[in-house]
Design an enzyme around this catalytic site. Structure first.
Site: not given
Ligand code: ADP
Length: 585
Positions: A264, A396, A472, A570
């Protein structure tokens, strides 16, 4: 996805004095005027130079011997003198001019420094900027002193001697049998005993089966043995993710270069700007509030009464010691901290919390839980274990239990940003930031029914650090729970900002942390592997760094939004002008 803004849109100058080289220069020609190959031209002039020098010296000696005046010159001597000057000028121009110029025109030291867009700000900031090195470079830590510098090993284990894997005739047979379904793809590693070869064969079989090319997904240059049975099954290659560096991030008196793996645009640059603002304000303070991984199995009874009996038994302080002895048998690092139960009718959800040393701890806590369940079966034979994980853990998935109780490391991190820095580095005002935080991160998130999402983009920073350091990435869900608070302090001049993150799940041993690239990133942060002094200290330090980096990211993005720069930056940094419309094969 929201993304941050870069603070400077300047064009960075070359860091070396530039020597102009014509782009289209043909290196084999001396010049357009003399269209000979360069080495030939040089040879001609060298020969000419030394021939005429020899000729003129011998003529000079002859004149002295015959007492002929020196100014009486023949036609051949005039030609020789002209040839001497011509060849001398050529040779000086070719070999000596750069040297003469380098003596006469020494480069100004200024050309080694990249210019900033806004000089006025830089002058001010240069005075205040106590950062020892430019962002992203290796760091000196003032407090506490770092261990003596170890020699830097640049060459790691070379995984592939050959740059490209070549398949043999024998491999071709195996590929055919995988394609035909005779050899299961998953069995290649154990059958061949060579993980790299197994990956190459599986990859080729996959391409033939699907008719799709995997070119672009690299195969070579990776240690497939290191992931066997631990990190990834049935590999066919690996995805490359760039790692950028934000920092130095000054947290608890130490500087860190924070590795962020991301695709990104703006993210690293923006976090870096936040780091700069924090550094100029004296650094952030990060406090670890809790450290305990959880696992919650679901067990069922014939009646709700029996489920309640077990709940009362487990939560009775008199039974804790017995239970912890049983639990702690699983590992020398896993230590039971507490048990919290929730009943749903006949079903009981038992949330065990334990410390896990430097491991993130899911395996460790699961083993301890299994020990306790086996033990309970004696006194509660009617207990039916539905699953070792009953989602009350909660792993998660977004869940209030993690937001309220915490999971992994709970950290709060704060800094007071000076008003000057808010204006000059963040290009906004304290007032605008406080108002925006209230309306966006607090009220806006409340309106959206957020669960732990009272922040601008904590998950951006958490995900990038997690990928870089072998955490993770799926645990980004709860690890990014964060409430960002802002308040004007010191008579409204300065900004107090904090991030509170109750569920940062990180480890420095186990899982992906031992892989070469990820381990290098942990090493950069000084938290690689198990802590030698205090088990768990490395993982805890990593959690405080994650919170510090999130603080930097929040500061920068919130400032960009407050200053109305988000869309502009951006468009500049996140929208490549390259044609991405071309389809894949
Ligand atoms: P996780 O529980 O995070 O899934 P693993 O079980 O894969 O992690 O890795 C933890 C392993 O590392 C355990 O076998 C543990 O005994 C070992 N270990 C070595 N040193 C440490 C340490 N300082 N902290 C935690 N575990 C450690």
């Amino acid at each position: 996805m929201e993304a941050p803004r870069l603070y400077s849109t300047k064009r960075v100058q070359s860091l070396k004095p530039t020597k102009k080289i014509p782009l289209e220069e043909d290196p084999t020609k001396a010049s357009d005027a003399l269209p000979l190959p360069l080495h030939l031209t040089n040879a001609v002039f060298f020969t000419l130079f030394f021939s005429v020098v020899y000729f003129l010296l011998s003529r000079w000696r002859e004149k002295i011997r015959t007492s002929t005046p020196l100014h009486v010159v023949t036609f051949s001597e005039i030609i020789a003198i002209l040839a001497f000057f011509a060849s001398f000028i050529y040779l000086l121009g070719f070999f000596g001019l750069d040297f003469v110029q380098s003596l006469v025109f020494r480069p100004s030291p200024d050309v080694w420094i990249a210019e900033d867009e806004e000089e006025e700000n830089e002058v001010l900031l240069a005075k205040e900027d106590a950062r020892k090195v430019p962002c992203g470079q290796a760091l000196d830590c003032l407090l506490p002193p770092l261990p003596p510098a170890a020699p830097i090993v640049t060459a790691q284990k070379v995984f592939d001697e050959k740059p490209v894997t070549v398949l043999t005739e024998e491999d071709e047979e195996i590929i055919k049998s995988v394609v035909a379904g005779t050899t299961p793809s998953y069995s290649l590693e154990s059958k061949l005993g060579d993980c790299k070869r197994a990956a190459a064969i599986r990859r080729e079989a996959l391409q033939r089966l699907t008719g799709k090319s995997l070119s672009g997904l690299p195969l070579d240059g990776f240690d497939y043995e290191s992931i066997l049975g631990q990190c990834c099954e049935m590999p066919v290659g690996y995805v490359q993710i760039p790692v950028g560096i934000a920092g130095p991030l000054l947290v608890n008196g130490r500087e860190y270069s924070v590795p962020m793996a991301t695709t990104e645009g703006c993210l690293v640059a923006s976090t870096n700007r936040g780091c700069k603002a924090i550094h100029l304000s004296g650094g952030a303070t990060s406090v670890l509030l809790k450290d305990g991984m959880t696992r919650a199995p679901c067990v069922r009874f014939g009646t709700a009464k029996r489920a309640a009996d077990l709940k009362l038994y487990l939560e009775d302080p008199d039974n804790f010691e017995t239970l912890s002895v049983v639990f702690n048998r699983s590992s020398r690092f896993g230590r039971l901290q507490g048990i919290k139960c929730a009943i749903a009718g006949k079903n009981l959800y038992i949330r065990f919390t334990c410390s896990t040393g430097d491991a993130m701890g899911m395996n460790m806590v699961s083993k301890g839980v299994q020990n306790v369940l086996d033990f309970l079966q004696t006194d509660f034979p009617d207990m039916d274990v539905i699953g070792i994980s009953g989602n009350y853990c909660s792993d998660k998935k977004p869940a209030a239990v993690n937001w309220i109780e915490g999971r992994g490391k709970s950290v709060v991190c704060e800094v007071i940003i000076k008003g000057d820095v808010v204006r000059k580095v963040l290009k906004t005002s304290v007032e605008s930031l406080v108002e925006l935080n209230m309306l966006k991160n607090l009220t806006g998130s409340a309106m959206a029914g957020a669960l732990g999402g009272f922040n601008a983009h904590a998950s951006n920073i958490v995900a990038a650090i997690y990928i870089a350091t072998g955490q993770d990435p799926a645990q980004n869900v709860e690890s990014s729970h964060c409430i960002t608070m802002m308040e004007a302090v010191n008579e409204g001049k300065d900004l107090h900002i904090s991030v509170t993150m109750p569920s940062i799940e990180v480890g420095t041993v186990g899982g992906g942390t031992q892989l070469a690239s990820q381990s290098a990133c942990l090493n950069l942060l000084g938290v690689k592997g198990a802590s030698k002094e205090t088990p768990g200290a490395n993982a805890r330090m990593l959690a405080t760094i994650v919170a510090g980096a999130v603080l930097a990211g929040e500061l920068s993005l919130m400032s960009a939004i407050a200053a109305g720069q988000l869309v502009k930056s951006h468009m500049k940094y996140n929208r490549s002008s390259k044609d991405v419309s071309k389809g894949s094969s």
